[in-house]
Design a protein around this motif. Structure first.
Motif, PDB file in Angstrom:
ATOM      1  N   GLU A  80       0.864  -0.952  -0.133  1.00  0.00           N
ATOM      2  CA  GLU A  80       0.048   0.145   0.023  1.00  0.00           C
ATOM      3  C   GLU A  80       0.833   1.084  -0.027  1.00  0.00           C
ATOM      4  N   ARG A  81       0.685   2.128  -0.939  1.00  0.00           N
ATOM      5  CA  ARG A  81       1.367   3.401  -0.962  1.00  0.00           C
ATOM      6  C   ARG A  81       0.924   4.420   0.002  1.00  0.00           C
ATOM      7  N   LEU A  82       1.925   4.904   0.796  1.00  0.00           N
ATOM      8  CA  LEU A  82       1.364   6.037   1.787  1.00  0.00           C
ATOM      9  C   LEU A  82       2.032   7.209   1.230  1.00  0.00           C
ATOM     10  N   LEU A  83       1.474   8.276   1.965  1.00  0.00           N
ATOM     11  CA  LEU A  83       1.806   9.739   1.492  1.00  0.00           C
ATOM     12  C   LEU A  83       3.322  10.172   2.051  1.00  0.00           C
ATOM     13  N   ALA A  84       4.042  10.563   0.913  1.00  0.00           N
ATOM     14  CA  ALA A  84       5.594  10.774   1.313  1.00  0.00           C
ATOM     15  C   ALA A  84       5.842  12.106   2.225  1.00  0.00           C
ATOM     16  N   LEU A  85       5.425  11.982   3.300  1.00  0.00           N
ATOM     17  CA  LEU A  85       5.683  13.162   4.307  1.00  0.00           C
ATOM     18  C   LEU A  85       7.315  13.578   4.410  1.00  0.00           C
ATOM     19  N   PRO A  86       7.593  14.428   3.785  1.00  0.00           N
ATOM     20  CA  PRO A  86       9.217  14.729   3.897  1.00  0.00           C
ATOM     21  C   PRO A  86       9.753  15.109   5.193  1.00  0.00           C
ATOM     22  N   ARG A  99       3.826   8.300  15.845  1.00  0.00           N
ATOM     23  CA  ARG A  99       5.134   7.791  16.347  1.00  0.00           C
ATOM     24  C   ARG A  99       5.965   7.390  14.882  1.00  0.00           C
ATOM     25  N   MET A 100       5.823   8.150  13.938  1.00  0.00           N
ATOM     26  CA  MET A 100       6.759   7.639  12.566  1.00  0.00           C
ATOM     27  C   MET A 100       7.933   8.350  13.037  1.00  0.00           C
ATOM     28  N   ARG A 101       8.860   7.915  12.286  1.00  0.00           N
ATOM     29  CA  ARG A 101      10.304   8.468  12.422  1.00  0.00           C
ATOM     30  C   ARG A 101      11.034   8.106  11.134  1.00  0.00           C
ATOM     31  N   TYR A 102      11.973   8.798  11.071  1.00  0.00           N
ATOM     32  CA  TYR A 102      12.904   8.558   9.862  1.00  0.00           C
ATOM     33  C   TYR A 102      14.415   8.454  10.399  1.00  0.00           C
ATOM     34  N   LEU A 161       6.969   3.716   9.057  1.00  0.00           N
ATOM     35  CA  LEU A 161       6.402   4.468   8.246  1.00  0.00           C
ATOM     36  C   LEU A 161       4.634   4.375   8.798  1.00  0.00           C
ATOM     37  N   VAL A 162       4.545   3.469   9.749  1.00  0.00           N
ATOM     38  CA  VAL A 162       3.000   3.196  10.338  1.00  0.00           C
ATOM     39  C   VAL A 162       2.901   3.418  11.504  1.00  0.00           C
ATOM     40  N   ASP A 163       1.650   3.641  12.038  1.00  0.00           N
ATOM     41  CA  ASP A 163       1.707   3.816  13.558  1.00  0.00           C
ATOM     42  C   ASP A 163       1.534   2.562  14.176  1.00  0.00           C
ATOM     43  N   GLY A 195       0.804  -6.555   7.043  1.00  0.00           N
ATOM     44  CA  GLY A 195       0.587  -5.579   6.013  1.00  0.00           C
ATOM     45  C   GLY A 195       2.130  -5.145   5.510  1.00  0.00           C
ATOM     46  N   GLY A 196       2.032  -4.501   4.346  1.00  0.00           N
ATOM     47  CA  GLY A 196       2.940  -4.012   3.909  1.00  0.00           C
ATOM     48  C   GLY A 196       2.896  -2.546   3.294  1.00  0.00           C
ATOM     49  N   TRP A 197       3.473  -1.338   3.499  1.00  0.00           N
ATOM     50  CA  TRP A 197       3.291  -0.266   2.947  1.00  0.00           C
ATOM     51  C   TRP A 197       4.679   0.445   2.276  1.00  0.00           C
ATOM     52  N   TYR A 198       4.612   1.395   1.329  1.00  0.00           N
ATOM     53  CA  TYR A 198       5.623   2.161   0.800  1.00  0.00           C
ATOM     54  C   TYR A 198       5.324   3.489   1.041  1.00  0.00           C
TER      55      TYR A 198
END
Length: 161
Positions: free
Chosen positions: A37-43, A52-55, A79-81, A89-92
């Motif tokens: 599943e494609r997620l919004l690309a929050l910069p 609790r997202m982190r990069y 990427l996910v809470d 699941g799988g997200w990108y």
């Protein structure tokens, strides 16, 4: 009508992201075919955020000395809470980010949570879509499921070029 994402570049100006490269379009189509599943690309996201997202990279702002996470090459991201981490699941997420200290337009981050042990096969399928892209990945046991995290610099051209 075609949607073009417009990341925040640190001032009041919003600049459009260039159209995806041919390589990126092929990768995104392949990820969709794999059921991710494609997620919004929050910069960027603030360090204390509700999801609790982190990069991998953090910076301090000069305005209020707050810390922010920036999308960057590396596997230290979520990427996910936490509520989604208890399920499979799988997200990108695909878009602007940092690679080797430079802005790039096409950074891919993938996070997959599964019970089965075939994350190695899935990682191989994803990296097969990325033959020329620098990649990094990890597979580890998480609190609820096994987790795959993968990043790739699909088009290392600077953003906006």
């Amino acid at each position: 009508m075609r949607h073009i994402e417009k990341p925040y570049n640190g001032d009041d100006e919003v600049k459009p992201v260039p159209a995806h490269s041919d390589a990126a379009r092929a990768v995104l189509s392949g990820l969709d075919d794999l059921g991710l599943e494609r997620l919004l690309a929050l910069p960027a996201v603030p360090v204390p955020n509700a999801r609790r997202m982190r990069y991998p990279v953090t910076v301090r702002t000069s305005v209020d000395d707050g810390k922010w996470y920036l999308r960057a090459f590396g596997t230290e991201f979520d990427l996910v809470d936490p509520s989604r981490r208890a399920s499979t699941g799988g997200w990108y997420s695909f878009g602007w980010g940092l690679y080797n200290g430079r802005e790039i337009a096409e950074l891919l981050l993938v996070q997959v949570l599964r019970d089965d042990a075939d994350l190695i096969g899935l990682r191989s399928a994803i990296t097969g879509l990325l033959p020329a892209a620098p990649t990094d990945s990890t597979i580890a046991s998480g609190r609820y499921r096994r987790e795959l995290r993968l990043c790739a610099a699909i088009d290392p051209a600077p953003a906006g070029v």
